[in-house]
Design an enzyme around this catalytic site. Structure first.
Site, PDB file in Angstrom:
ATOM      1  N   ILE A  65     -23.441  35.600  35.482  1.00  0.00           N
ATOM      2  CA  ILE A  65     -23.112  34.482  36.371  1.00  0.00           C
ATOM      3  C   ILE A  65     -24.359  33.617  36.570  1.00  0.00           C
ATOM      4  O   ILE A  65     -24.981  33.619  37.634  1.00  0.00           O
ATOM      5  CB  ILE A  65     -22.561  34.968  37.735  1.00  0.00           C
ATOM      6  CG1 ILE A  65     -21.444  35.985  37.543  1.00  0.00           C
ATOM      7  CG2 ILE A  65     -22.055  33.777  38.550  1.00  0.00           C
ATOM      8  CD1 ILE A  65     -20.910  36.584  38.842  1.00  0.00           C
ATOM      9  N   PRO A  66     -24.759  32.892  35.519  1.00  0.00           N
ATOM     10  CA  PRO A  66     -25.917  32.001  35.686  1.00  0.00           C
ATOM     11  C   PRO A  66     -25.577  30.920  36.707  1.00  0.00           C
ATOM     12  O   PRO A  66     -24.444  30.434  36.756  1.00  0.00           O
ATOM     13  CB  PRO A  66     -26.120  31.397  34.292  1.00  0.00           C
ATOM     14  CG  PRO A  66     -25.041  31.896  33.425  1.00  0.00           C
ATOM     15  CD  PRO A  66     -24.162  32.800  34.200  1.00  0.00           C
ATOM     16  N   HIS A  67     -26.547  30.598  37.529  1.00  0.00           N
ATOM     17  CA  HIS A  67     -26.282  29.578  38.550  1.00  0.00           C
ATOM     18  C   HIS A  67     -27.543  28.828  38.910  1.00  0.00           C
ATOM     19  O   HIS A  67     -28.647  29.330  38.737  1.00  0.00           O
ATOM     20  CB  HIS A  67     -25.641  30.194  39.793  1.00  0.00           C
ATOM     21  CG  HIS A  67     -26.380  31.381  40.333  1.00  0.00           C
ATOM     22  ND1 HIS A  67     -26.256  32.642  39.785  1.00  0.00           N
ATOM     23  CD2 HIS A  67     -27.252  31.504  41.355  1.00  0.00           C
ATOM     24  CE1 HIS A  67     -27.022  33.491  40.467  1.00  0.00           C
ATOM     25  NE2 HIS A  67     -27.638  32.821  41.410  1.00  0.00           N
ATOM     26  N   GLY A  68     -27.332  27.603  39.372  1.00  0.00           N
ATOM     27  CA  GLY A  68     -28.454  26.772  39.759  1.00  0.00           C
ATOM     28  C   GLY A  68     -28.086  25.828  40.880  1.00  0.00           C
ATOM     29  O   GLY A  68     -26.908  25.485  41.057  1.00  0.00           O
TER      30      GLY A  68
END
Length: 150
Positions: A65-68
């Site tokens: 779950i890559p997030h920014g």
């Protein structure tokens, strides 16, 4: 916020052919840029890479779950990608990853960000759901599955 509320068909992609962590993050940003038009694709990538520097967002079981966080934006955007072959993503269980649920949120929406991450993690903790996602070989079918699940 539920994944179904922030995912669009244009940000859903099945069986993507990538071979590295950097390439999948670039592909995620390519799709996100369709929805986030006021921020450059490089800035989107930087937001994900900066988060990955703190520790991998690979949560295990072949899922990441890559997030920014993004300045100067008011809406959350999600990207869902499955890959042809699982790739090394430095996940906590050391397994390769083939399901990527990326999240971009406004910089000052901390609680909403955490709630959305929690909802995504909960959705993908269901083994039956994971199996169904992996069976999808069509973007629309994958998108519909998420809409029905939420």
């Amino acid at each position: 916020m539920q994944l179904s509320e922030i995912l669009t068909t244009s940000c859903t992609s099945c069986d993507v052919a990538v071979t590295s962590k950097k390439r999948i993050l670039e592909r995620i940003c390519q799709l996100a840029a369709i929805q986030i038009t006021d921020i450059e694709q490089d800035e989107l990538l930087d937001s994900l890479l900066n988060r990955e520097k703190m520790g991998s967002t690979g949560i295990g079981n072949g899922i990441a779950i890559p997030h920014g966080r993004l300045p100067n934006t008011s809406k959350a955007v999600a990207v869902l990608i499955t890959t042809e072959k699982a790739i090394d993503f430095d996940a906590i269980d050391n397994r390769d990853v083939d399901i990527f649920v990326a999240l971009f949120v406004p910089e000052n929406s901390c609680q909403e960000h955490l709630d959305t991450l929690q909802n995504i993690a909960k959705l993908f903790s269901d083994k039956k759901m994971i199996k169904q996602v992996r069976k999808c070989n069509d973007n629309q079918a994958l998108y519909n599955l998420i809409q029905q699940a939420s």
